[in-house]
Scaffold this motif. Structure first.
Motif, PDB file in Angstrom:
ATOM      1  N   GLN B  15     -32.903  15.242  21.566  1.00  0.00           N
ATOM      2  CA  GLN B  15     -32.083  15.039  22.764  1.00  0.00           C
ATOM      3  C   GLN B  15     -31.454  13.654  22.744  1.00  0.00           C
ATOM      4  OE1 GLN B  15     -33.903  16.189  26.569  1.00  0.00           O
ATOM      5  NE2 GLN B  15     -35.461  17.310  25.405  1.00  0.00           N
ATOM      6  N   LEU B  16     -32.270  12.645  22.383  1.00  0.00           N
ATOM      7  CA  LEU B  16     -31.732  11.288  22.344  1.00  0.00           C
ATOM      8  C   LEU B  16     -30.660  11.168  21.274  1.00  0.00           C
ATOM      9  CD1 LEU B  16     -31.629   8.355  23.182  1.00  0.00           C
ATOM     10  CD2 LEU B  16     -33.580   7.898  21.694  1.00  0.00           C
ATOM     11  N   ARG B  17     -30.886  11.780  20.096  1.00  0.00           N
ATOM     12  CA  ARG B  17     -29.874  11.751  19.044  1.00  0.00           C
ATOM     13  C   ARG B  17     -28.562  12.344  19.564  1.00  0.00           C
ATOM     14  NH1 ARG B  17     -27.089  15.319  17.100  1.00  0.00           N
ATOM     15  NH2 ARG B  17     -25.951  15.033  15.162  1.00  0.00           N
ATOM     16  N   ASP B  18     -28.646  13.535  20.186  1.00  0.00           N
ATOM     17  CA  ASP B  18     -27.436  14.186  20.697  1.00  0.00           C
ATOM     18  C   ASP B  18     -26.736  13.283  21.714  1.00  0.00           C
ATOM     19  OD1 ASP B  18     -28.183  16.279  19.110  1.00  0.00           O
ATOM     20  OD2 ASP B  18     -28.839  17.583  20.743  1.00  0.00           O
ATOM     21  N   HIS B  19     -27.542  12.704  22.596  1.00  0.00           N
ATOM     22  CA  HIS B  19     -26.988  11.827  23.621  1.00  0.00           C
ATOM     23  C   HIS B  19     -26.251  10.642  22.994  1.00  0.00           C
ATOM     24  CE1 HIS B  19     -27.058   8.815  26.880  1.00  0.00           C
ATOM     25  NE2 HIS B  19     -26.936   9.877  27.664  1.00  0.00           N
ATOM     26  N   MET B  20     -26.856  10.070  21.972  1.00  0.00           N
ATOM     27  CA  MET B  20     -26.226   8.905  21.346  1.00  0.00           C
ATOM     28  C   MET B  20     -24.956   9.280  20.594  1.00  0.00           C
ATOM     29  SD  MET B  20     -29.565   6.788  20.090  1.00  0.00           S
ATOM     30  CE  MET B  20     -28.653   5.387  19.474  1.00  0.00           C
ATOM     31  N   VAL B  21     -24.927  10.457  19.974  1.00  0.00           N
ATOM     32  CA  VAL B  21     -23.692  10.907  19.320  1.00  0.00           C
ATOM     33  C   VAL B  21     -22.571  10.974  20.346  1.00  0.00           C
ATOM     34  CG1 VAL B  21     -22.570  12.894  18.263  1.00  0.00           C
ATOM     35  CG2 VAL B  21     -24.787  12.142  17.422  1.00  0.00           C
ATOM     36  N   MET B  22     -22.885  11.497  21.538  1.00  0.00           N
ATOM     37  CA  MET B  22     -21.880  11.579  22.603  1.00  0.00           C
ATOM     38  C   MET B  22     -21.402  10.181  23.007  1.00  0.00           C
ATOM     39  SD  MET B  22     -20.823  14.452  23.298  1.00  0.00           S
ATOM     40  CE  MET B  22     -21.249  15.944  22.421  1.00  0.00           C
ATOM     41  N   GLN B  23     -22.368   9.291  23.175  1.00  0.00           N
ATOM     42  CA  GLN B  23     -22.008   7.923  23.564  1.00  0.00           C
ATOM     43  C   GLN B  23     -21.080   7.290  22.528  1.00  0.00           C
ATOM     44  OE1 GLN B  23     -24.742   5.746  25.978  1.00  0.00           O
ATOM     45  NE2 GLN B  23     -23.798   7.474  27.009  1.00  0.00           N
ATOM     46  N   ILE B  24     -21.373   7.552  21.255  1.00  0.00           N
ATOM     47  CA  ILE B  24     -20.531   6.987  20.199  1.00  0.00           C
ATOM     48  C   ILE B  24     -19.152   7.631  20.238  1.00  0.00           C
ATOM     49  CG2 ILE B  24     -20.234   6.767  17.705  1.00  0.00           C
ATOM     50  CD1 ILE B  24     -23.369   6.736  17.574  1.00  0.00           C
ATOM     51  N   ALA B  25     -19.124   8.966  20.395  1.00  0.00           N
ATOM     52  CA  ALA B  25     -17.836   9.664  20.444  1.00  0.00           C
ATOM     53  C   ALA B  25     -17.013   9.185  21.633  1.00  0.00           C
ATOM     54  CB  ALA B  25     -18.069  11.172  20.525  1.00  0.00           C
ATOM     55  N   MET B  47     -38.992   6.511  27.102  1.00  0.00           N
ATOM     56  CA  MET B  47     -39.777   7.142  26.037  1.00  0.00           C
ATOM     57  C   MET B  47     -40.343   6.024  25.174  1.00  0.00           C
ATOM     58  SD  MET B  47     -36.745   8.672  23.575  1.00  0.00           S
ATOM     59  CE  MET B  47     -36.144   9.843  24.757  1.00  0.00           C
ATOM     60  N   SER B  48     -41.231   6.417  24.251  1.00  0.00           N
ATOM     61  CA  SER B  48     -41.856   5.382  23.435  1.00  0.00           C
ATOM     62  C   SER B  48     -40.900   4.901  22.348  1.00  0.00           C
ATOM     63  CB  SER B  48     -43.120   5.924  22.779  1.00  0.00           C
ATOM     64  OG  SER B  48     -42.767   6.756  21.695  1.00  0.00           O
ATOM     65  N   VAL B  49     -41.180   3.707  21.849  1.00  0.00           N
ATOM     66  CA  VAL B  49     -40.353   3.157  20.781  1.00  0.00           C
ATOM     67  C   VAL B  49     -40.396   4.066  19.551  1.00  0.00           C
ATOM     68  CG1 VAL B  49     -40.012   1.170  19.275  1.00  0.00           C
ATOM     69  CG2 VAL B  49     -40.728   0.831  21.627  1.00  0.00           C
ATOM     70  N   GLY B  50     -41.549   4.673  19.289  1.00  0.00           N
ATOM     71  CA  GLY B  50     -41.670   5.577  18.146  1.00  0.00           C
ATOM     72  C   GLY B  50     -40.682   6.725  18.218  1.00  0.00           C
ATOM     73  N   THR B  51     -40.506   7.289  19.394  1.00  0.00           N
ATOM     74  CA  THR B  51     -39.567   8.399  19.557  1.00  0.00           C
ATOM     75  C   THR B  51     -38.130   7.916  19.377  1.00  0.00           C
ATOM     76  OG1 THR B  51     -41.133   9.427  21.052  1.00  0.00           O
ATOM     77  CG2 THR B  51     -38.889  10.263  21.085  1.00  0.00           C
ATOM     78  N   VAL B  52     -37.828   6.718  19.923  1.00  0.00           N
ATOM     79  CA  VAL B  52     -36.492   6.149  19.708  1.00  0.00           C
ATOM     80  C   VAL B  52     -36.252   5.964  18.214  1.00  0.00           C
ATOM     81  CG1 VAL B  52     -35.053   4.115  20.044  1.00  0.00           C
ATOM     82  CG2 VAL B  52     -36.425   5.005  21.944  1.00  0.00           C
ATOM     83  N   ARG B  53     -37.244   5.418  17.527  1.00  0.00           N
ATOM     84  CA  ARG B  53     -37.081   5.193  16.091  1.00  0.00           C
ATOM     85  C   ARG B  53     -36.789   6.490  15.362  1.00  0.00           C
ATOM     86  NH1 ARG B  53     -38.033   0.683  13.370  1.00  0.00           N
ATOM     87  NH2 ARG B  53     -38.677   1.720  11.453  1.00  0.00           N
ATOM     88  N   LYS B  54     -37.449   7.561  15.779  1.00  0.00           N
ATOM     89  CA  LYS B  54     -37.221   8.839  15.101  1.00  0.00           C
ATOM     90  C   LYS B  54     -35.782   9.314  15.318  1.00  0.00           C
ATOM     91  CE  LYS B  54     -39.139  12.952  13.494  1.00  0.00           C
ATOM     92  NZ  LYS B  54     -40.359  13.592  13.024  1.00  0.00           N
ATOM     93  N   ALA B  55     -35.268   9.156  16.536  1.00  0.00           N
ATOM     94  CA  ALA B  55     -33.883   9.541  16.808  1.00  0.00           C
ATOM     95  C   ALA B  55     -32.929   8.690  15.962  1.00  0.00           C
ATOM     96  CB  ALA B  55     -33.574   9.388  18.289  1.00  0.00           C
ATOM     97  N   VAL B  56     -33.208   7.393  15.904  1.00  0.00           N
ATOM     98  CA  VAL B  56     -32.354   6.503  15.114  1.00  0.00           C
ATOM     99  C   VAL B  56     -32.458   6.868  13.630  1.00  0.00           C
ATOM    100  CG1 VAL B  56     -31.990   4.103  14.411  1.00  0.00           C
ATOM    101  CG2 VAL B  56     -32.436   4.646  16.807  1.00  0.00           C
ATOM    102  N   ASP B  57     -33.666   7.207  13.174  1.00  0.00           N
ATOM    103  CA  ASP B  57     -33.849   7.650  11.786  1.00  0.00           C
ATOM    104  C   ASP B  57     -32.873   8.772  11.445  1.00  0.00           C
ATOM    105  OD1 ASP B  57     -35.866   5.888  11.192  1.00  0.00           O
ATOM    106  OD2 ASP B  57     -37.501   7.307  11.524  1.00  0.00           O
ATOM    107  N   VAL B  58     -32.775   9.750  12.358  1.00  0.00           N
ATOM    108  CA  VAL B  58     -31.900  10.889  12.099  1.00  0.00           C
ATOM    109  C   VAL B  58     -30.458  10.415  11.955  1.00  0.00           C
ATOM    110  CG1 VAL B  58     -30.976  13.023  13.058  1.00  0.00           C
ATOM    111  CG2 VAL B  58     -33.423  12.508  13.280  1.00  0.00           C
ATOM    112  N   LEU B  59     -30.020   9.549  12.862  1.00  0.00           N
ATOM    113  CA  LEU B  59     -28.627   9.099  12.817  1.00  0.00           C
ATOM    114  C   LEU B  59     -28.363   8.226  11.597  1.00  0.00           C
ATOM    115  CD1 LEU B  59     -28.143   8.497  16.622  1.00  0.00           C
ATOM    116  CD2 LEU B  59     -27.010  10.209  15.220  1.00  0.00           C
ATOM    117  N   VAL B  60     -29.371   7.482  11.163  1.00  0.00           N
ATOM    118  CA  VAL B  60     -29.216   6.705   9.934  1.00  0.00           C
ATOM    119  C   VAL B  60     -29.087   7.660   8.748  1.00  0.00           C
ATOM    120  CG1 VAL B  60     -30.385   5.126   8.346  1.00  0.00           C
ATOM    121  CG2 VAL B  60     -30.353   4.637  10.799  1.00  0.00           C
ATOM    122  N   ALA B  61     -29.929   8.698   8.722  1.00  0.00           N
ATOM    123  CA  ALA B  61     -29.865   9.673   7.624  1.00  0.00           C
ATOM    124  C   ALA B  61     -28.518  10.388   7.619  1.00  0.00           C
ATOM    125  CB  ALA B  61     -31.001  10.684   7.743  1.00  0.00           C
ATOM    126  N   GLU B  62     -27.941  10.593   8.800  1.00  0.00           N
ATOM    127  CA  GLU B  62     -26.637  11.251   8.892  1.00  0.00           C
ATOM    128  C   GLU B  62     -25.494  10.302   8.573  1.00  0.00           C
ATOM    129  OE1 GLU B  62     -27.882  14.482  12.367  1.00  0.00           O
ATOM    130  OE2 GLU B  62     -26.479  12.875  12.810  1.00  0.00           O
TER     131      GLU B  62
END
Lengths: 243, 243
Positions: B15-25, B47-62
């Motif tokens: 959800q956070l990843r999707d939200h951030m993609v929108m913010q960037i767009a 949410m916890s920092v760990g969950t944020v990191r996971k969302a950021v991980d996905v966007l970095v991988a993308e």
DNA sequence: GTTATATAGACATATATATGAATTTGAGGG
DNA sequence: CCCTCAAATTCATATATATGTCTATATAAC
């Protein structure tokens, strides 16, 4: 519980990743098999499950492993039928994908030409196996391949009837020679067909052909095979996603 | 602290990843800028920092974000000069890479041909901008391009002297039209050159040319540009890694 | 003013733990 | 023998916390 052997200055998850690559290269597990569970690995190397997961994450991202929730984590078998046939689209009249048949024109052991020795990381006059083959759709030749292998691990290929074993070489390498192709680098270019390949491919002079050079490696990165394939440009279509 | 808007059945990091993609767009942050720190995002979305990191991980991988330890996490600006020039190697006599000059032959607004309308996701008779240009190394033409853009956001291109702004279009799209190209899909094939492009590229009849079709999109995935480039096959060499 | 040095801020690594979801296994019931 | 359902196994998600490393900035020393 036994210690990791790698560079202790690296993060532990990287050490575990390196260690597991070695285990895979040394055939501790075979393609398709499951590796130990995350909990078992954590116990074996005395680290937390989180760190194990991070190491496994890296190998999954590299395409070496594949997770299946509830089942385990497996050594991924590279899908090379998709590699060449992601580029070339060979379809029947009603549109379904087909793997072209193979006809081997020649297979002999020869001293390595210098370019081949260099590509395969061999000494100057090492013995290599040279294979020439044609791929056909029905009666129509669509691909001409020249394939070079180091003689030593592939000697067995000279002693069997390859045409009877189907068109895909990598399963044969695995079952007959114990060599597993894990990754490859390909270089792609196009040229006007020369006289020799024009005859082989039934193409008029100067038709465009696509040329693919491939170096295939095992899990440890050791070169196993070098090949050059030429095919009809009309059949060629390759798709790339950027970012 | 405010809630995520996406599908609540998805994992929170998705959800956070999707939200951030929108913010960037939606240009909350521009390419090159830093996003808020992991701790700040964790507080903002509870949410916890760990969950944020996971969302950021996905966007970095993308390839959308880029981490820099000690500095922050930044919106990555796609490096498209590397895209085309990973395929075509344009080099001077002494071997250094060069970006071919650009000469625009024509730029006009026309009703979209159906193939173009479909590629760009436009209605049947939408207005598009059609640009034809030649890329040159010195006096030698090496690439012929036809470029199609939806008229509405790119109207400004018709009102300036593009040749004076250098050979790279994507920075112009960004500065002049506010459109940022974030990803692209390319399809690659080869053919014998036709009469028109043979003249443009100074090639004899039936010479092999490589054809690259590209659909470029913004961060939200909306198509921005469709182009077809044809270039000398001799200059073309593309490298792929497969696992 | 320039150069060290200290400090704060930000991401990186590592551990521990709890709960959820998908799959497999095996016991019971028919 | 087959089907169903519960339990065990295994990966997935989420949180909390501590410490390390890298960068930039502010401070102190010369």
């Amino acid at each position: 519980m036994h210690p990791l052997t790698g560079d202790a200055r690296l993060p532990r998850y990287q050490q575990l990743r390196d260690h597991m690559v070695m285990q895979i290269a040394n055939n501790r597990w075979r393609p398709g098999e499951a590796i130990p569970t995350e909990a078992a690995l954590a116990a074996e190397f005395d680290m937390s499950v989180g760190t194990v997961r991070k190491a496994v994450d890296v190998l999954v991202a590299e395409g070496v492993l594949e997770r299946q929730q509830g089942r385990g984590t497996f050594i991924r078998r590279p899908q090379f039928q998709s590699s060449l046939f992601r580029f070339f689209r060979f379809e029947t009249a009603n549109g379904e994908r087909v793997v072209p048949e193979s006809r081997i024109l020649a297979i002999t052991a020869v001293p390595a030409p210098s370019a081949v020795a260099q590509a395969l990381g061999l000494g100057a006059q090492a013995e290599v196996i040279r294979m020439q083959r044609i791929r056909l759709l029905g009666a129509q030749p669509v691909l001409a391949e020249e394939i070079w292998l180091p003689r030593q691990p592939f000697q067995a290929l000279l002693e069997v009837d390859l045409d009877s074993k189907g068109p895909l070489l990598y399963p044969i390498y695995e079952h007959l020679c114990g060599q597993v192709v894990a990754s490859a680098e390909e270089t792609l270019t196009a040229e006007a067909v020369d006289a020799v390949h024009g005859r082989l491919l039934h193409l008029p002079a100067d038709s465009p052909v696509v040329v693919i050079e491939r170096l295939a490696r095992d899990y440890a990165g050791k070169p196993l095979e070098w090949r050059r394939s030429r095919g009809h440009a009309q059949h060629f279509r390759y798709r790339i996603d950027i970012r």
